[in-house]
Design an enzyme around this catalytic site. Sequence first.
Site, short mmCIF file in Angstrom:
data_model
loop_
_atom_site.label_atom_id
_atom_site.label_comp_id
_atom_site.label_asym_id
_atom_site.label_seq_id
_atom_site.Cartn_x
_atom_site.Cartn_y
_atom_site.Cartn_z
N GLY A 25 65.00 11.22 49.55
CA GLY A 25 64.29 10.59 48.42
C GLY A 25 62.85 10.77 49.02
N LEU A 26 61.76 10.09 48.15
CA LEU A 26 60.34 10.19 48.37
C LEU A 26 60.00 9.14 49.60
CD1 LEU A 26 58.84 9.54 44.76
CD2 LEU A 26 58.80 11.50 45.99
N GLY A 28 58.82 6.18 51.37
CA GLY A 28 58.81 4.83 50.93
C GLY A 28 59.74 4.37 49.84
N ALA A 29 60.82 5.26 49.46
CA ALA A 29 61.90 5.05 48.71
C ALA A 29 62.73 3.77 49.44
CB ALA A 29 62.58 6.08 48.07
N GLY A 30 62.94 4.04 50.85
CA GLY A 30 63.81 3.04 51.46
C GLY A 30 64.75 3.97 52.09
N LYS A 31 64.81 5.07 52.39
CA LYS A 31 65.87 5.87 53.23
C LYS A 31 66.03 5.23 54.68
CE LYS A 31 63.30 9.50 53.16
NZ LYS A 31 62.08 9.11 52.42
N SER A 99 63.76 15.56 52.54
CA SER A 99 64.46 17.00 52.15
C SER A 99 64.25 17.32 50.73
CB SER A 99 65.89 16.80 52.70
OG SER A 99 66.34 15.74 52.55
S1 ADX Z 1 60.37 16.72 54.88
O1 ADX Z 1 60.01 17.18 53.82
O2 ADX Z 1 60.46 17.76 56.00
O3 ADX Z 1 62.06 16.42 54.91
P1 ADX Z 1 60.34 14.59 56.75
O4 ADX Z 1 61.34 13.37 56.00
O5 ADX Z 1 60.68 15.38 58.08
O6 ADX Z 1 59.96 15.37 55.44
O7 ADX Z 1 58.92 13.75 56.99
C1 ADX Z 1 58.42 12.70 55.96
C2 ADX Z 1 57.49 11.83 56.73
O8 ADX Z 1 56.41 12.43 57.30
C3 ADX Z 1 57.02 10.75 55.70
O9 ADX Z 1 57.64 9.72 55.65
C4 ADX Z 1 55.56 10.53 56.03
O10 ADX Z 1 55.69 9.55 56.92
C5 ADX Z 1 55.05 11.81 57.07
N1 ADX Z 1 54.24 12.77 56.37
C6 ADX Z 1 53.14 13.41 56.79
N2 ADX Z 1 52.57 14.14 55.99
C7 ADX Z 1 53.52 14.21 54.70
C8 ADX Z 1 53.38 15.25 53.63
N3 ADX Z 1 52.42 15.96 53.48
N4 ADX Z 1 54.34 15.05 52.85
C9 ADX Z 1 55.36 14.20 53.17
N5 ADX Z 1 55.43 13.21 53.93
C10 ADX Z 1 54.44 13.55 55.20
#
Ligand code: ADX
Length: 190
Positions: A25-26, A28-31, A99
């Site tokens: 999830g996005l 801040g969604a609460g994962k 993800s």
């Molecule tokens: S994923 O896309 O590779 O699955 P992942 O869950 O590991 O992302 O990391 C996301 C976390 O990294 C977010 O909760 C946020 O704190 C941080 N973050 C920093 N830059 C980004 C970005 N460009 N997009 C999303 N998350 C980011």
Amino acid sequence: MNNVSETRHIRVQREHPGLTVWFTGLSGAGKSTIATAVSVELLLYGMRVQVLDADWLRQNICRDLGFGRDDRNENIRRISFIAKLLSSHNIVVLVAAISPYRIARDEARASITDFVEVHVNAPLAICEKRDPKGLYKRARRGEITSFTGIDDPYEAPLLAEVCLNTDEESLQACVDKVLQSILERLSTNS
Ligand code: ADX
């Protein structure tokens, strides 16, 4: 049987199979919040649990990775590898990672024997309002690029086993839904 007695039933068996529960999830969604709360409940009943939070893994084994498509896919590949390993040792693994790409999640599902996908869903506007790390503000100001939901896509699951709407459902309701799904799966497989 309700959740609690089903959990006790599994504890009485003393053995339970492994499972990977994948929260997507996005930001801040609460994962992380939900995965942690679920882990506490499972631990209380003596089950073997490991939370794999992407924020934490990005500080260690994924610290070399950024947020371009290839790096995000590599991030998910590494997390899947650990989840597969741990769940093969009868641990319930709770993965919390944005993800965002469906194909990467589908690859994770294909590589892990027992997999439950949980879509932690909240509208972008709500996640942006929550903004617990102030990252949406920074992304809107252009200080962070390729931010999921802003200038990088989030591909919602089409067939997640569990769908949580965290803007409408309480934390406990979300936790209960996930626990129910875990317990059903473990009962089927044990
Ligand atoms: S994923 O896309 O590779 O699955 P992942 O869950 O590991 O992302 O990391 C996301 C976390 O990294 C977010 O909760 C946020 O704190 C941080 N973050 C920093 N830059 C980004 C970005 N460009 N997009 C999303 N998350 C980011």
